[in-house]
Design an enzyme around this catalytic site. Structure first.
Site, PDB file in Angstrom:
ATOM      1  N   LYS A 176       3.815   6.786   7.431  1.00  0.00           N
ATOM      2  CA  LYS A 176       2.474   7.358   7.681  1.00  0.00           C
ATOM      3  C   LYS A 176       1.601   7.259   6.433  1.00  0.00           C
ATOM      4  O   LYS A 176       1.874   7.912   5.418  1.00  0.00           O
ATOM      5  CB  LYS A 176       2.585   8.837   8.066  1.00  0.00           C
ATOM      6  CG  LYS A 176       1.237   9.379   8.544  1.00  0.00           C
ATOM      7  CD  LYS A 176       1.150  10.887   8.505  1.00  0.00           C
ATOM      8  CE  LYS A 176       0.430  11.411   7.299  1.00  0.00           C
ATOM      9  NZ  LYS A 176      -0.974  10.996   7.141  1.00  0.00           N
ATOM     10  N   GLU A 179      -4.555   9.615   6.264  1.00  0.00           N
ATOM     11  CA  GLU A 179      -5.418   9.363   7.426  1.00  0.00           C
ATOM     12  C   GLU A 179      -6.715   8.645   7.041  1.00  0.00           C
ATOM     13  O   GLU A 179      -7.290   7.927   7.851  1.00  0.00           O
ATOM     14  CB  GLU A 179      -5.742  10.682   8.131  1.00  0.00           C
ATOM     15  CG  GLU A 179      -6.406  11.692   7.225  1.00  0.00           C
ATOM     16  CD  GLU A 179      -6.432  13.113   7.821  1.00  0.00           C
ATOM     17  OE1 GLU A 179      -6.721  13.244   8.995  1.00  0.00           O
ATOM     18  OE2 GLU A 179      -6.169  14.064   7.064  1.00  0.00           O
ATOM     19  N   GLY A 229       2.424  13.011  -2.888  1.00  0.00           N
ATOM     20  CA  GLY A 229       1.176  13.721  -2.650  1.00  0.00           C
ATOM     21  C   GLY A 229       1.109  14.995  -3.467  1.00  0.00           C
ATOM     22  O   GLY A 229       1.795  15.123  -4.486  1.00  0.00           O
ATOM     23  N   GLY A 230       0.311  15.936  -3.003  1.00  0.00           N
ATOM     24  CA  GLY A 230       0.103  17.174  -3.740  1.00  0.00           C
ATOM     25  C   GLY A 230       1.324  18.095  -3.677  1.00  0.00           C
ATOM     26  O   GLY A 230       2.112  18.047  -2.730  1.00  0.00           O
ATOM     27  N   THR A 233       1.558  20.443  -0.564  1.00  0.00           N
ATOM     28  CA  THR A 233       2.047  19.766   0.637  1.00  0.00           C
ATOM     29  C   THR A 233       3.543  19.472   0.501  1.00  0.00           C
ATOM     30  O   THR A 233       4.298  19.589   1.472  1.00  0.00           O
ATOM     31  CB  THR A 233       1.263  18.462   0.890  1.00  0.00           C
ATOM     32  OG1 THR A 233      -0.127  18.776   0.869  1.00  0.00           O
ATOM     33  CG2 THR A 233       1.604  17.843   2.214  1.00  0.00           C
ATOM     34  N   GLY A 234       3.966  19.116  -0.697  1.00  0.00           N
ATOM     35  CA  GLY A 234       5.391  18.872  -0.950  1.00  0.00           C
ATOM     36  C   GLY A 234       6.239  20.077  -0.573  1.00  0.00           C
ATOM     37  O   GLY A 234       7.325  19.940   0.005  1.00  0.00           O
ATOM     38  N   GLU A 251       7.451  13.041  -4.693  1.00  0.00           N
ATOM     39  CA  GLU A 251       6.756  12.648  -5.920  1.00  0.00           C
ATOM     40  C   GLU A 251       5.421  13.382  -5.875  1.00  0.00           C
ATOM     41  O   GLU A 251       4.559  13.059  -5.065  1.00  0.00           O
ATOM     42  CB  GLU A 251       6.589  11.132  -5.944  1.00  0.00           C
ATOM     43  CG  GLU A 251       6.412  10.597  -7.343  1.00  0.00           C
ATOM     44  CD  GLU A 251       4.964  10.552  -7.752  1.00  0.00           C
ATOM     45  OE1 GLU A 251       4.497  11.566  -8.339  1.00  0.00           O
ATOM     46  OE2 GLU A 251       4.307   9.540  -7.505  1.00  0.00           O
ATOM     47  N   CYS A 285      -1.459  10.610 -10.138  1.00  0.00           N
ATOM     48  CA  CYS A 285      -0.552  11.732 -10.424  1.00  0.00           C
ATOM     49  C   CYS A 285      -0.166  11.755 -11.893  1.00  0.00           C
ATOM     50  O   CYS A 285       0.047  12.823 -12.464  1.00  0.00           O
ATOM     51  CB  CYS A 285       0.676  11.667  -9.535  1.00  0.00           C
ATOM     52  SG  CYS A 285       1.477  10.064  -9.548  1.00  0.00           S
ATOM     53  N   GLU A 386      -3.989  20.723 -11.339  1.00  0.00           N
ATOM     54  CA  GLU A 386      -4.258  19.291 -11.178  1.00  0.00           C
ATOM     55  C   GLU A 386      -5.639  19.112 -10.529  1.00  0.00           C
ATOM     56  O   GLU A 386      -5.862  19.546  -9.403  1.00  0.00           O
ATOM     57  CB  GLU A 386      -3.187  18.657 -10.282  1.00  0.00           C
ATOM     58  CG  GLU A 386      -3.325  17.160 -10.161  1.00  0.00           C
ATOM     59  CD  GLU A 386      -2.256  16.531  -9.275  1.00  0.00           C
ATOM     60  OE1 GLU A 386      -2.031  17.026  -8.153  1.00  0.00           O
ATOM     61  OE2 GLU A 386      -1.657  15.538  -9.714  1.00  0.00           O
TER      62      GLU A 386
HETATM   63  P1  NDP Z   1      -1.791  15.741   0.396  1.00  0.00           P
HETATM   64  O1  NDP Z   1      -0.643  15.918  -0.495  1.00  0.00           O
HETATM   65  O2  NDP Z   1      -2.067  16.816   1.358  1.00  0.00           O
HETATM   66  O3  NDP Z   1      -1.646  14.360   1.218  1.00  0.00           O
HETATM   67  C1  NDP Z   1      -0.685  13.382   0.965  1.00  0.00           C
HETATM   68  C2  NDP Z   1      -0.088  12.909   2.288  1.00  0.00           C
HETATM   69  O4  NDP Z   1       0.568  14.003   2.930  1.00  0.00           O
HETATM   70  C3  NDP Z   1      -1.120  12.413   3.277  1.00  0.00           C
HETATM   71  O5  NDP Z   1      -0.583  11.349   4.038  1.00  0.00           O
HETATM   72  C4  NDP Z   1      -1.326  13.630   4.150  1.00  0.00           C
HETATM   73  O6  NDP Z   1      -1.825  13.331   5.418  1.00  0.00           O
HETATM   74  C5  NDP Z   1       0.079  14.166   4.251  1.00  0.00           C
HETATM   75  N1  NDP Z   1       0.168  15.568   4.648  1.00  0.00           N
HETATM   76  C6  NDP Z   1      -0.762  16.558   4.525  1.00  0.00           C
HETATM   77  N2  NDP Z   1      -0.288  17.711   5.012  1.00  0.00           N
HETATM   78  C7  NDP Z   1       0.961  17.471   5.473  1.00  0.00           C
HETATM   79  C8  NDP Z   1       1.959  18.265   6.093  1.00  0.00           C
HETATM   80  N3  NDP Z   1       1.784  19.562   6.336  1.00  0.00           N
HETATM   81  N4  NDP Z   1       3.127  17.681   6.424  1.00  0.00           N
HETATM   82  C9  NDP Z   1       3.332  16.388   6.184  1.00  0.00           C
HETATM   83  N5  NDP Z   1       2.424  15.580   5.608  1.00  0.00           N
HETATM   84  C10 NDP Z   1       1.253  16.111   5.250  1.00  0.00           C
HETATM   85  O7  NDP Z   1      -3.047  15.420  -0.478  1.00  0.00           O
HETATM   86  P2  NDP Z   1      -4.584  15.729  -0.228  1.00  0.00           P
HETATM   87  O8  NDP Z   1      -5.231  14.486   0.177  1.00  0.00           O
HETATM   88  O9  NDP Z   1      -4.817  16.912   0.652  1.00  0.00           O
HETATM   89  O10 NDP Z   1      -4.992  16.114  -1.709  1.00  0.00           O
HETATM   90  C11 NDP Z   1      -4.793  17.435  -2.173  1.00  0.00           C
HETATM   91  C12 NDP Z   1      -4.400  17.396  -3.627  1.00  0.00           C
HETATM   92  O11 NDP Z   1      -3.098  16.861  -3.762  1.00  0.00           O
HETATM   93  C13 NDP Z   1      -5.254  16.503  -4.509  1.00  0.00           C
HETATM   94  O12 NDP Z   1      -6.441  17.105  -4.894  1.00  0.00           O
HETATM   95  C14 NDP Z   1      -4.324  16.239  -5.642  1.00  0.00           C
HETATM   96  O13 NDP Z   1      -4.358  17.318  -6.539  1.00  0.00           O
HETATM   97  C15 NDP Z   1      -2.989  16.167  -4.969  1.00  0.00           C
HETATM   98  N6  NDP Z   1      -2.557  14.782  -4.709  1.00  0.00           N
HETATM   99  C16 NDP Z   1      -1.584  14.271  -5.476  1.00  0.00           C
HETATM  100  C17 NDP Z   1      -1.176  12.981  -5.276  1.00  0.00           C
HETATM  101  C18 NDP Z   1      -0.102  12.391  -6.105  1.00  0.00           C
HETATM  102  O14 NDP Z   1       0.057  11.176  -6.115  1.00  0.00           O
HETATM  103  N7  NDP Z   1       0.689  13.178  -6.774  1.00  0.00           N
HETATM  104  C19 NDP Z   1      -1.794  12.114  -4.277  1.00  0.00           C
HETATM  105  C20 NDP Z   1      -2.784  12.782  -3.475  1.00  0.00           C
HETATM  106  C21 NDP Z   1      -3.140  14.052  -3.712  1.00  0.00           C
HETATM  107  P3  NDP Z   1      -3.383  13.158   5.689  1.00  0.00           P
HETATM  108  O15 NDP Z   1      -4.072  12.987   4.411  1.00  0.00           O
HETATM  109  O16 NDP Z   1      -3.393  11.967   6.532  1.00  0.00           O
HETATM  110  O17 NDP Z   1      -3.797  14.394   6.414  1.00  0.00           O
END
Ligand code: NDP
Length: 492
Positions: A176, A179, A229-230, A233-234, A251, A285, A386
């Site tokens: 996935k 979005e 990701g964030g 969410t992790g 990560e 990140c 962050e």
């Molecule tokens: P998220 O961590 O929420 O998104 C990363 C991925 O996780 C996307 O594919 C997202 O889907 C998916 N996701 C979101 N919620 C869930 C869930 N409950 N269960 C499973 N998967 C989920 O990042 P955001 O875009 O919301 O950014 C928020 C903050 O996270 C940023 O401001 C930054 O601080 C951090 N971030 C860190 C990253 C890194 O590489 N370490 C990368 C991106 C963000 P979708 O977006 O499709 O809804």
């Protein structure tokens, strides 16, 4: 440009969402609609998981020889290379990053597929010495169905980092993308189809995190979930994964220190400080978002840093000469700008930047000035959280001990760097950093051969290298008796 229609790839077929829902995908450089994407949900994730499970067991992917998996991955890499200009443009169109950064990402992605194609056929097991008449070996096997969720900051590269090791190790996947950035992933799955991966081995589901992502994280037939990701969410993913105790690798975020000592090469340290925070508009990140400067060089360093920051060319990633693109979305831009207000309210000094760029060539896009705060104290939110944008926070230190203590004063532990011309000092400081990815007199280089991941709340597990491959395997010991006869343990 006419908006493209983007479909999901499930069980070897291109398909819309069962609900018929779609989503508009925007170009962050101008806010225009560039594609209309299928908006999958729980039921689409479920059918992709069923396809991946069936391909793994009944379809026999599990027993596919490593040489065949390697052949398919090499083929995918070759096809990607043939179309690398197209992929770089797609990445810039959807994510906003300057074309030169997108080109770098595409080349790195190709290399990642080749690295894991090669690794698939290399020795992975062990033998261990036991007393006669036993022979004992350890083998590595695929885990099964892997759910993979990635963010929007490196849409193609993160896809490569996830898909290449999982497939090389013999798993099937349900993938996935974020979005808002599905363009390059859809094209990549077209390449998998062309390369000849059997139906159900690679599945792409488009849709939102709280529906598709959450379904994958909680699904009983998903054996492993890999996420970038964030950190917030992790945590949700980790909780969702407890149902069937699936394997997880995470990560997550960082608030990474970049330590500059007075004896560092001055111009190199200034340039790397810029690159550390402003590459990919700070949406990295591992970004060097906390610059720690030795007190004695503070005035001179800051003067040069601000001068060079003000000269950075912000613009459309497609335009010649652009050095920093827009942020990925309006919502994310608003979040980053809110941190500028937080920093001002906390009493830090805004040295430069801090504003949205509007009008003229910036019209409709999500542009922001490269921003620097000084006079920041360790309790401020702009130092602790962050921000994930082009916002650098500068602090000073007196000596080596204070530099290390400030660097480690964070819940994160992803990356960090030190700049000094004293080799022994560099080694001492880097060894004391509680972080998984470190650099001496450089910032940001990443290698497919080396493990990527963090300490503390920056994640669990490692991607890339042999470490990343092993994260997609189960370990089995096989003990064989070479002298099969009753052992006489019980009386007859
Ligand atoms: P998220 O961590 O929420 O998104 C990363 C991925 O996780 C996307 O594919 C997202 O889907 C998916 N996701 C979101 N919620 C869930 C869930 N409950 N269960 C499973 N998967 C989920 O990042 P955001 O875009 O919301 O950014 C928020 C903050 O996270 C940023 O401001 C930054 O601080 C951090 N971030 C860190 C990253 C890194 O590489 N370490 C990368 C991106 C963000 P979708 O977006 O499709 O809804």
């Amino acid at each position: 440009m006419a908006a493209q229609e983007l479909k999901m790839f499930i069980n070897g077929e291109w398909t819309g969402a069962l609900s018929g829902e779609t989503r508009e995908i925007l170009n962050p450089a101008n806010g225009e609609v560039i594609a209309v994407s299928a908006e999958g949900a729980e039921q689409d994730a479920n059918r992709a998981v069923a396809a991946a499970k069936s391909a793994f067991y009944e379809g026999g992917w599990w027993g596919t020889p490593a040489s065949e998996r390697a052949r398919l991955l090499f083929k995918a890499a070759d096809l990607l290379e043939e179309r690398k200009e197209e992929f770089a443009k797609l990445e810039t169109l959807n994510n906003g990053k300057p074309l030169r950064e997108a080109e770098f990402d595409v080349n790195d992605s190709i290399a990642c597929f080749r690295y894991y194609a090669g690794l698939a056929t290399k020795p992975h097991g062990q033998t261990y010495e036991v007393s006669d008449p036993m022979q004992a070996v350890v083998i590595r096997e695929p885990i099964g169905v892997c759910g993979q969720i990635i963010p929007w900051n490196y849409p193609l590269l993160m896809a490569a980092w996830k898909l290449a090791p999982a497939l090389a190790a013999g798993n099937t996947v349900v993938f996935k993308p974020a979005e808002i950035t599905p363009l390059s992933a859809v094209k990549l799955f077209g390449i998998f189809e062309q390369a000849g991966f059997p139906s159900g081995v690679v599945n792409l589901v488009l849709g939102a995190g709280p529906s598709v992502g959450q379904t994958l994280a909680a699904h009983d037939d998903v054996d492993k979930i890999a996420f970038t990701g964030g950190t917030a969410t992790g945590r949700k993913i980790m909780l969702a994964a407890t149902g069937n105790l699936k394997k997880i690798s995470l990560e997550l975020g960082g608030k990474n220190p970049n330590i500059v000592f007075a004896d560092a090469d001055f111009e190199a340290a200034v340039e790397y400080a810029l690159f550390a925070i402003f590459a990919n508009s700070g949406q990295v990140c591992a970004a060097g978002s906390r610059l720690l400067l030795e007190e004695s060089i503070y005035d001179r360093f800051i003067e040069r840093l601000v001068q060079r920051t003000k000269a950075i060319k912000v613009g459309d990633g497609m335009a010649e000469g652009t050095e920093m693109g827009p942020l990925v979305s309006e919502a994310h831009l608003d979040k980053v700008l809110s941190y500028v207000e937080i920093g001002k309210a906390e009493g830090a000094t805004l040295l430069c930047g801090g504003n949205r760029l509007i009008g003229g060539a910036y019209e409709g896009g999500y542009y922001m000035e490269p921003t620097i705060f000084t006079d920041a104290s360790s309790d401020m939110r702009i130092v602790r959280e962050e921000i994930f944008g082009p916002v650098l926070v500068v602090q000073t230190f007196k000596d080596e001990e204070e530099a290390v203590s400030m660097a480690n004063d964070t819940i994160y532990g992803l990356a960090g760097a030190v700049f000094t011309s004293n080799g022994a000092k560099a080694q001492r400081v880097i060894r004391k950093l509680r972080a998984g990815i470190t650099w001496i007199n450089t910032y940001h280089p990443t290698y497919n051969e080396a493990p990527w991941g963090g300490y503390k709340q920056s994640g669990i597990g490692r991607e890339l290298g042999t470490f990343g491959f092993e994260e997609y395997t189960e370990v089995k010991q096989i003990n064989t008796n070479l002298q099969v006869e009753p052992i006489g343990w019980y009386g007859s």
